[in-house]
Scaffold this active site. Structure first.
Site, PDB file in Angstrom:
ATOM      1  N   ASP A   1       3.597  -6.349  10.254  1.00 38.73           N
ATOM      2  CA  ASP A   1       4.687  -6.019  11.166  1.00 38.73           C
ATOM      3  C   ASP A   1       4.637  -6.879  12.424  1.00 38.73           C
ATOM      4  OD1 ASP A   1       5.731  -4.128   9.489  1.00 38.73           O
ATOM      5  OD2 ASP A   1       4.830  -2.414  10.519  1.00 38.73           O
TER       6      ASP A   1
ATOM      7  N   ASP B   1      -0.421  -3.000  12.670  1.00 37.80           N
ATOM      8  CA  ASP B   1      -0.084  -3.526  11.350  1.00 37.80           C
ATOM      9  C   ASP B   1       0.123  -5.039  11.455  1.00 37.80           C
ATOM     10  OD1 ASP B   1       1.853  -4.429   9.160  1.00 37.80           O
ATOM     11  OD2 ASP B   1       1.392  -2.390   8.492  1.00 37.80           O
TER      12      ASP B   1
ATOM     13  N   ARG C   1       0.832  -1.195   0.000  1.00 29.45           N
ATOM     14  CA  ARG C   1       0.000   0.000   0.000  1.00 29.45           C
ATOM     15  C   ARG C   1       0.866   1.244   0.000  1.00 29.45           C
ATOM     16  NH1 ARG C   1      -4.318   1.202   4.770  1.00 29.45           N
ATOM     17  NH2 ARG C   1      -2.382   1.403   5.948  1.00 29.45           N
TER      18      ARG C   1
ATOM     19  N   THR D   1      -0.904   7.600  -0.999  1.00 32.08           N
ATOM     20  CA  THR D   1      -2.173   7.508  -1.742  1.00 32.08           C
ATOM     21  C   THR D   1      -3.071   6.387  -1.240  1.00 32.08           C
ATOM     22  OG1 THR D   1      -1.279   5.980  -3.400  1.00 32.08           O
ATOM     23  CG2 THR D   1      -0.971   8.337  -3.799  1.00 32.08           C
TER      24      THR D   1
END
Length: 210
Positions: free
Chosen positions: A204, A201, A105, A109
């Site tokens: 992560d 995340d 990602r 944006t």
């Protein structure tokens, strides 16, 4: 709208709570995701067709149910975090074929960028389960499913651990024909596109990176 199924089994919810905790270690996070993935696979595949064949138990013959051989599956992981769900589901379904879609990602944006794509050659003869822990903005899931539709699988189902209302709305608007399964629908997305309250995340936490 696509059919959205909330899998709220108590064991899943308990394990998900442990995953959400900030103090949960990488090792424990991996184990919990694997365990939840087994339970998710159980729910998502509950309508697989059966056939019957005669077997002999130690006591008597019987007409016993087995999976219909013509119903073939392929698991597709949206890399990298999807690997955590994939590993768990493969424990339950070790003979299924596996595909991968690599997406990241763009942090500015939030648009997904594809960097890898590999799926089995006979995917047009298989039903597809697409897995990714998080459905946040929905951009990655939408892009992955769009790409996978071009390979003409027999059907597609999308399975995630957590979903945001915004992601569900986006996904269902673009792919109303694809059933969506999730263990939790959280409150909202923050300004960075993260699910709140979420679990951070997933990639992560799964791989111990920042």
């Amino acid at each position: 709208m696509a059919k959205v199924t909330l899998i709220d089994h108590p064991l899943i919810q308990h394990k998900l709570t442990l995953m959400r905790k900030a103090e949960t270690s990488t090792a424990k996070f991996r184990v919990l995701l694997k365990e939840i993935s087994l339970l998710l696979a159980y729910e998502v595949t509950r309508d697989l067709p059966l056939k019957y064949e005669v077997i002999k138990t130690p006591l008597a013959p019987m007409n016993a149910p087995v999976l219909a051989p013509e119903k073939k599956l392929v698991l597709v992981s949206i890399m990298r975090a999807g690997q955590g769900i994939l590993d768990g589901m493969l424990e339950l379904m070790p003979s299924v074929r596996v595909g991968h879609v690599g997406l990241y990602r763009d942090p500015k944006t939030l648009i997904p960028v594809e960097y890898y794509f590999k799926i089995p050659d006979d995917v047009d003869k298989r039903d597809m389960l697409v897995v990714d822990p998080m459905l946040a903005t929905g951009n990655s899931a939408v892009a992955a499913v769009e790409r996978l539709k071009s390979t003409n699988p027999m059907s597609i189902r999308f399975v995630c651990l957590l979903a945001a209302p915004e992601g569900i709305e986006h996904f269902c608007a673009v792919h109303p024909d694809v059933p969506l399964y999730t263990a939790a629908i959280d409150d909202h997305l923050d300004e960075h596109g993260y699910i709140i309250p979420g679990l951070g995340d997933a990639g992560d936490r799964l791989f111990g990176t920042k």
